[in-house]
Design an enzyme around this catalytic site. Structure first.
Site, PDB file in Angstrom:
ATOM      1  N   PHE A  47      51.042  34.636  53.121  1.00  0.00           N
ATOM      2  CA  PHE A  47      50.561  34.117  51.850  1.00  0.00           C
ATOM      3  C   PHE A  47      51.311  32.814  51.564  1.00  0.00           C
ATOM      4  O   PHE A  47      52.523  32.790  51.428  1.00  0.00           O
ATOM      5  CB  PHE A  47      50.769  35.114  50.704  1.00  0.00           C
ATOM      6  CG  PHE A  47      50.044  34.688  49.472  1.00  0.00           C
ATOM      7  CD1 PHE A  47      48.689  34.963  49.327  1.00  0.00           C
ATOM      8  CD2 PHE A  47      50.689  33.972  48.475  1.00  0.00           C
ATOM      9  CE1 PHE A  47      47.992  34.526  48.194  1.00  0.00           C
ATOM     10  CE2 PHE A  47      50.002  33.537  47.354  1.00  0.00           C
ATOM     11  CZ  PHE A  47      48.651  33.823  47.209  1.00  0.00           C
TER      12      PHE A  47
ATOM     13  N   GLU B 161      37.848  22.604  50.677  1.00  0.00           N
ATOM     14  CA  GLU B 161      38.505  23.863  50.290  1.00  0.00           C
ATOM     15  C   GLU B 161      39.994  23.783  50.598  1.00  0.00           C
ATOM     16  O   GLU B 161      40.413  23.009  51.456  1.00  0.00           O
ATOM     17  CB  GLU B 161      37.919  25.005  51.142  1.00  0.00           C
ATOM     18  CG  GLU B 161      37.101  26.039  50.432  1.00  0.00           C
ATOM     19  CD  GLU B 161      37.848  26.903  49.418  1.00  0.00           C
ATOM     20  OE1 GLU B 161      38.908  26.512  48.910  1.00  0.00           O
ATOM     21  OE2 GLU B 161      37.341  27.986  49.137  1.00  0.00           O
ATOM     22  N   ASP B 162      40.773  24.633  49.940  1.00  0.00           N
ATOM     23  CA  ASP B 162      42.194  24.699  50.275  1.00  0.00           C
ATOM     24  C   ASP B 162      42.426  25.587  51.503  1.00  0.00           C
ATOM     25  O   ASP B 162      43.094  25.196  52.447  1.00  0.00           O
ATOM     26  CB  ASP B 162      43.047  25.188  49.088  1.00  0.00           C
ATOM     27  CG  ASP B 162      42.549  26.497  48.474  1.00  0.00           C
ATOM     28  OD1 ASP B 162      41.506  27.028  48.921  1.00  0.00           O
ATOM     29  OD2 ASP B 162      43.206  26.994  47.546  1.00  0.00           O
TER      30      ASP B 162
ATOM     31  N   ASP C 173      40.250  32.246  54.138  1.00  0.00           N
ATOM     32  CA  ASP C 173      41.003  33.456  54.469  1.00  0.00           C
ATOM     33  C   ASP C 173      40.006  34.476  55.027  1.00  0.00           C
ATOM     34  O   ASP C 173      39.692  34.445  56.219  1.00  0.00           O
ATOM     35  CB  ASP C 173      41.692  33.922  53.177  1.00  0.00           C
ATOM     36  CG  ASP C 173      42.582  35.133  53.364  1.00  0.00           C
ATOM     37  OD1 ASP C 173      42.714  35.621  54.492  1.00  0.00           O
ATOM     38  OD2 ASP C 173      43.161  35.605  52.377  1.00  0.00           O
TER      39      ASP C 173
ATOM     40  N   ARG D 163      51.683  25.011  42.602  1.00  0.00           N
ATOM     41  CA  ARG D 163      50.644  24.093  43.084  1.00  0.00           C
ATOM     42  C   ARG D 163      51.172  22.680  43.295  1.00  0.00           C
ATOM     43  O   ARG D 163      50.669  21.930  44.111  1.00  0.00           O
ATOM     44  CB  ARG D 163      49.481  24.015  42.082  1.00  0.00           C
ATOM     45  CG  ARG D 163      48.656  25.275  41.973  1.00  0.00           C
ATOM     46  CD  ARG D 163      47.363  24.965  41.222  1.00  0.00           C
ATOM     47  NE  ARG D 163      46.698  26.159  40.736  1.00  0.00           N
ATOM     48  CZ  ARG D 163      45.894  26.927  41.459  1.00  0.00           C
ATOM     49  NH1 ARG D 163      45.655  26.625  42.715  1.00  0.00           N
ATOM     50  NH2 ARG D 163      45.320  27.991  40.940  1.00  0.00           N
TER      51      ARG D 163
HETATM   52  P1  5GP Z   1      38.614  34.051  51.012  1.00  0.00           P
HETATM   53  O1  5GP Z   1      37.428  34.220  50.107  1.00  0.00           O
HETATM   54  O2  5GP Z   1      38.356  33.181  52.205  1.00  0.00           O
HETATM   55  O3  5GP Z   1      39.227  35.365  51.374  1.00  0.00           O
HETATM   56  O4  5GP Z   1      39.737  33.369  50.145  1.00  0.00           O
HETATM   57  C1  5GP Z   1      39.669  32.053  49.775  1.00  0.00           C
HETATM   58  C2  5GP Z   1      40.503  31.789  48.549  1.00  0.00           C
HETATM   59  O5  5GP Z   1      41.571  32.741  48.414  1.00  0.00           O
HETATM   60  C3  5GP Z   1      41.183  30.445  48.632  1.00  0.00           C
HETATM   61  O6  5GP Z   1      40.365  29.436  48.106  1.00  0.00           O
HETATM   62  C4  5GP Z   1      42.459  30.674  47.847  1.00  0.00           C
HETATM   63  O7  5GP Z   1      42.232  30.426  46.484  1.00  0.00           O
HETATM   64  C5  5GP Z   1      42.784  32.134  48.032  1.00  0.00           C
HETATM   65  N1  5GP Z   1      43.770  32.364  49.101  1.00  0.00           N
HETATM   66  C6  5GP Z   1      43.554  32.950  50.308  1.00  0.00           C
HETATM   67  N2  5GP Z   1      44.687  32.989  51.032  1.00  0.00           N
HETATM   68  C7  5GP Z   1      45.634  32.416  50.265  1.00  0.00           C
HETATM   69  C8  5GP Z   1      47.038  32.133  50.478  1.00  0.00           C
HETATM   70  O8  5GP Z   1      47.655  32.405  51.509  1.00  0.00           O
HETATM   71  N3  5GP Z   1      47.659  31.502  49.443  1.00  0.00           N
HETATM   72  C9  5GP Z   1      47.060  31.183  48.269  1.00  0.00           C
HETATM   73  N4  5GP Z   1      47.782  30.570  47.349  1.00  0.00           N
HETATM   74  N5  5GP Z   1      45.741  31.416  48.062  1.00  0.00           N
HETATM   75  C10 5GP Z   1      45.052  32.024  49.039  1.00  0.00           C
END
Ligand code: 5GP
Length: 172
Positions: free
Chosen positions: A148, A95-96, A99, A161
């Site tokens: 962010f 995963e990237d 959050d 990206r």
């Molecule tokens: P979660 O479901 O854990 O809240 O969010 C995961 C996804 O939200 C990540 O795979 C990503 O695509 C997006 N995301 C969450 N935080 C960030 C951030 O700080 N920057 C970016 N570009 N994407 C984020």
């Protein structure tokens, strides 16, 4: 106008990627490893990790959506599934960023239903202060504060990206 500052440099990322790849090699020694990248954000992290690995891997990609702009929508929908059958295989999801943890929690559920021999998780970034769903990250790049971030695979509405480093996005 959009502005952003460097948050994690290309060199810091490279060093951490090498450390994580070494740990993955140790843990999966002698095993067949299937690496699943979560599109689109994990593409660069995954590409760098696999090039440092000595372990032979099978690769596939999955795509889900949960975000619009800088906000989570609270729902995860599957956009593209994998082609590989992961039953009885050692699977590592890449995963990237974790959050709230919603996306990866849903993905882990989906993959567990497919009965892999083992299921691991690597994530480049983790915002623990925002995490609502507890997730065990086996290979974590960096713990970050609630900002962010963009670059090194991460976007803001499809942009940035390609940056080789991680920046903090802010609108001014
Ligand atoms: P979660 O479901 O854990 O809240 O969010 C995961 C996804 O939200 C990540 O795979 C990503 O695509 C997006 N995301 C969450 N935080 C960030 C951030 O700080 N920057 C970016 N570009 N994407 C984020």
């Amino acid at each position: 106008m959009s502005t952003f500052e460097t948050f994690i440099s290309k060199e810091e990322i490279q060093t951490r990627v090498c450390e994580l790849a070494k740990k993955i090699d140790e843990d999966y020694q002698g095993k067949d490893l299937v690496i699943i990248g979560v599109l689109n954000g994990a593409f660069m992290f995954l590409a760098d990790i696999v090039r440092e690995l000595k372990t032979p891997v099978h690769l596939d990609f999955i795509s889900v959506s949960s975000y619009a702009g800088t906000e989570s929508t609270g729902k995860v929908s599957l956009i593209k599934d994998i082609k590989i059958d992961v039953k009885d295989k050692h699977v590592l999801l890449v995963e990237d960023i974790v959050d709230t943890g919603l996306t990866i929690t849903e993905l882990l559920k989906l993959f567990n239903q497919r009965e892999p021999a083992s299921l691991g998780l690597a994530s480049l970034l983790h915002k623990s202060s925002k995490t609502k769903h507890d997730v065990k990250i086996d290979y974590l790049g960096f713990e970050i504060e609630d900002k962010f971030v963009i670059g090194y695979g991460l976007d803001f509405d499809g942009r940035y990206r390609e940056l080789p480093y991680i920046g903090v996005y802010s609108e001014s």
